[in-house]
Write a protein that holds these residues in place. Structure first.
Motif, PDB file in Angstrom:
ATOM      1  N   PHE A 151      39.029  61.900  38.281  1.00  0.00           N
ATOM      2  CA  PHE A 151      37.804  62.166  37.636  1.00  0.00           C
ATOM      3  C   PHE A 151      37.395  63.594  37.404  1.00  0.00           C
ATOM      4  N   THR A 168      34.557  67.960  36.003  1.00  0.00           N
ATOM      5  CA  THR A 168      34.407  66.774  36.392  1.00  0.00           C
ATOM      6  C   THR A 168      34.076  65.960  35.274  1.00  0.00           C
ATOM      7  N   VAL A 169      34.496  64.436  35.300  1.00  0.00           N
ATOM      8  CA  VAL A 169      34.029  63.622  34.302  1.00  0.00           C
ATOM      9  C   VAL A 169      32.788  63.528  34.005  1.00  0.00           C
ATOM     10  N   THR A 170      31.821  64.112  34.822  1.00  0.00           N
ATOM     11  CA  THR A 170      30.486  64.170  34.438  1.00  0.00           C
ATOM     12  C   THR A 170      29.995  65.410  33.884  1.00  0.00           C
ATOM     13  N   LYS A 172      30.331  68.643  34.824  1.00  0.00           N
ATOM     14  CA  LYS A 172      30.080  69.641  35.647  1.00  0.00           C
ATOM     15  C   LYS A 172      31.114  70.498  35.822  1.00  0.00           C
ATOM     16  N   GLN A 258      34.697  52.126  32.029  1.00  0.00           N
ATOM     17  CA  GLN A 258      33.337  52.078  32.251  1.00  0.00           C
ATOM     18  C   GLN A 258      32.478  53.346  32.314  1.00  0.00           C
ATOM     19  N   ILE A 259      33.316  54.193  33.057  1.00  0.00           N
ATOM     20  CA  ILE A 259      32.625  55.330  33.245  1.00  0.00           C
ATOM     21  C   ILE A 259      32.290  56.206  31.774  1.00  0.00           C
ATOM     22  N   ASP A 262      29.627  54.644  29.935  1.00  0.00           N
ATOM     23  CA  ASP A 262      28.290  54.952  30.465  1.00  0.00           C
ATOM     24  C   ASP A 262      27.943  56.549  30.428  1.00  0.00           C
ATOM     25  N   LEU A 263      28.941  57.214  30.397  1.00  0.00           N
ATOM     26  CA  LEU A 263      28.654  58.721  30.054  1.00  0.00           C
ATOM     27  C   LEU A 263      28.393  58.954  28.684  1.00  0.00           C
ATOM     28  N   GLN A 266      24.811  58.176  28.807  1.00  0.00           N
ATOM     29  CA  GLN A 266      24.097  59.062  29.327  1.00  0.00           C
ATOM     30  C   GLN A 266      23.900  60.409  28.359  1.00  0.00           C
ATOM     31  N   ARG A 270      20.867  62.386  26.955  1.00  0.00           N
ATOM     32  CA  ARG A 270      20.577  63.849  27.361  1.00  0.00           C
ATOM     33  C   ARG A 270      20.472  64.652  26.162  1.00  0.00           C
ATOM     34  N   LYS A 273      16.989  63.872  24.847  1.00  0.00           N
ATOM     35  CA  LYS A 273      16.194  64.797  25.669  1.00  0.00           C
ATOM     36  C   LYS A 273      16.251  66.276  25.224  1.00  0.00           C
TER      37      LYS A 273
END
Lengths: 341, 216
Positions: A151, A168-170, A172, A258-259, A262-263, A266, A270, A273
């Motif tokens: 990740f 990171t995969v998110t 960051k 899945q990540i 999901d990301l 998100q 975001r 937003k």
């Protein structure tokens, strides 16, 4: 805080499970390592990895300490970094007394490649030399996170300044500059590590000069299709770290697809937003150490690549991560564009 | 700093319920409204004082996202306490508790103390799960229950410390074998079993905080 740990055997004295006839590369750029080796008795017990501070360092001592007792049989390759941010020149984010320890290890010692990234915050005492190799007085070190390497994207970002980019995969992002106290050889190890994580280890199966006498992992553990069928021990008999090890090696592969979906959701949330915020304030303030989300997930392929090699060790195994680094470490000849996993 | 015991905690629950915020509030006493998704494990630690004993809480904040669920399972073992968190404004996070509980029971010690936490109690106007429902679920499954707000810090200390009290009580009752690493308890450096786990009366003077502050 760190606690004392019993001395561990060095990787080459304790892990000679594979007989390897090794021909050291003759690239001039390898001289750093060769020179360092030359300083030490070849058959002596002194471990160059320890001497360089990349092995059995503070991070390793912490995760192997009774407080954590994580991956007790796995070697940890680690270094001390300074977290920086991009500007005209790399600028330190935190005070000089705060550094970050970055290390890689394996949840299962026999894996051919590391699959775990460790990050720890280090706070040095005032005026203390931040020498990673056996500091006279141990700094305060706090484990911050354990990340499955799949990740994480690791890149050589600035060769001259010895900066790595960790993403990171998110989304960051950290820019980490190798601590100036580390010799150049250590950065070459990181370059090599990035290469290995990206491309795999050709010496595991392809290098004819290396004689591998046996395989550490029984062939029966791997199905012809390449999927691992882990031998399940009864969980009652497992120590915590063993259980962690086995469970982590299990089932991780199912998460990636899945990540990303999901990301994606998100990100949409975001970006909506952000759009709202932007229209209201007309300015966006990106996080200090992260970048705005992009929809570019091309590096996803990089995550997929090498996964089989990392977690389904059906082929002959190398001695250890550091063993492979030592055997084939050489600085990259060109670093344009960065090398990533 | 020396400590008598180290307790390993794990924080579990659906994504977005406030697990990382609960950790941050407890360790750093601050609230961060926007938090990155957790992957792998994030760590936190803090000393608390229970009955005059220094106890180090080693807290493992896990990823709640379904995608990481299989990895999260690997962190349960060796935990002495678990904070099982749901969001009182999102019914589905409450509905998923059974599944989280199954995982916890399956992958951890049977003695693990589980604190059920209904988080975001500051958002009363958006409440979707009644407090009584949380209490009933906890009663039914033998859990401790609290409603908290990581934003206002309401009951956050209490949630962690009450869990520690319960673990400590179990140690004194002999339910936890402190020498078995799988129980998530470690005796601190320079602590001997005789000095740290003496026979104690059932009524402990558990210090640090009193009973529920009642702020939520």
């Amino acid at each position: 805080m760190m606690t004392s740990v019993p001395p561990r055997k060095s990787w080459w004295t304790s892990k000679k499970t594979v007989k390897v006839i090794r021909s050291y590369p003759t690239f001039p750029s390898l001289n750093a390592w060769e020179k360092f080796r030359g300083l030490l008795p070849v058959d002596g017990e002194t471990n160059p990895g320890v001497g360089l501070g990349v092995e059995e360092g503070l991070l390793c001592q912490m995760v192997h300490s009774p407080e954590f007792n994580l991956f007790p049989n796995s070697v940890v390759f680690e270094s001390n970094f300074v977290q920086v941010r991009r500007s005209r020149n790399w600028k330190e984010i935190y005070k000089a007394s705060n550094t970050m320890a970055l290390g890689v290890t394996s949840s299962v010692p026999c894996l051919p490649l590391p699959n775990i990234l460790l990050m720890a915050r280090v706070k040095w005492h005032q005026g203390q030399s931040q020498t990673w190799n056996r500091p006279s007085r141990a700094p305060s070190i706090n484990l911050k996170s354990i990340l499955p390497l799949k990740f994480v994207e690791l890149q050589i970002w600035d060769d001259q300044e010895r900066v790595l980019r960790l993403r990171t995969v998110t989304e960051k992002i950290y820019y980490l500059k190798l601590h100036p106290d580390h010799p150049e050889t250590v950065f070459h190890f990181w370059i090599r590590l990035v290469q290995i994580l990206h491309k795999g280890l050709s010496i595991t199966t392809k290098d004819p000069t290396i004689l591998v006498t046996h395989c550490l992992v029984p062939k029966s553990l791997c199905s012809p299709g390449g999927k691992t069928e882990l031998v399940q021990k009864k969980s009652k008999g497992l120590q915590p770290s063993e259980s962690l090890t086995h469970l982590m090696a299990q089932g991780e592969s199912e998460t990636l697809s899945q990540i990303f979906s999901d990301l994606h959701q998100q990100k949409q949330y975001r970006s909506e937003k952000m759009h709202i915020n932007k229209t209201s304030s007309e300015k966006a303030t990106p996080c200090e150490d992260s970048i705005p989300c992009t929809c570019d997930l091309n590096w996803r392929d990089a995550f997929m690549f090498g996964e089989w090699e990392r977690e389904n060790p059906s082929g002959p195994q190398p001695l250890s991560l550091l063993g492979t680094l030592a055997a084939s470490s050489r600085p990259r000849l060109s670093l344009t564009g960065g090398n990533s996993i | 700093m020396t400590y008598a015991y180290l307790f390993k905690y794990i924080i579990i629950g659906d994504t977005g319920v406030g697990k990382s915020c609960l950790l941050l509030q407890f360790t750093d006493k601050r609230f961060q409204p926007v938090h990155d998704l957790t992957i792998g494990v994030e760590f936190g630690a803090r000393m608390v004082n229970i009955d005059g004993k220094q106890i180090k809480l080693q807290i493992w904040d896990t990823a709640g996202q379904e995608s990481f669920r299989s990895i999260t399972r690997s962190y349960y073992r060796g935990a002495a306490g678990a904070l099982l968190v749901y969001d009182i404004t999102r019914r589905e996070t409450f509905n998923h508790l059974t599944s989280w509980l199954e995982d916890a029971r399956q992958h951890s010690s049977s003695n693990m103390v589980i604190m059920l936490i209904g988080n975001k109690s500051d958002l009363e106007s958006r409440r979707d799960v009644k407090r009584e429902e949380g209490e009933a679920f906890a009663r039914e499954h033998g859990l401790i229950f609290m409603e908290t707000s990581a934003k206002t810090a309401c009951n956050v200390e209490e949630a962690y410390i009450n869990t520690a009290k319960e673990i400590y009580r179990k140690i004194q009752q002999g339910l936890f074998d402190v020498h078995n690493e799988a129980n998530g308890i470690k005796i601190g450096p320079q602590q001997s079993i005789t000095s740290s786990v003496g026979p104690c009366s059932p009524q402990q003077n558990v210090s640090d905080i009193g009973p529920d502050s009642g702020c939520c």
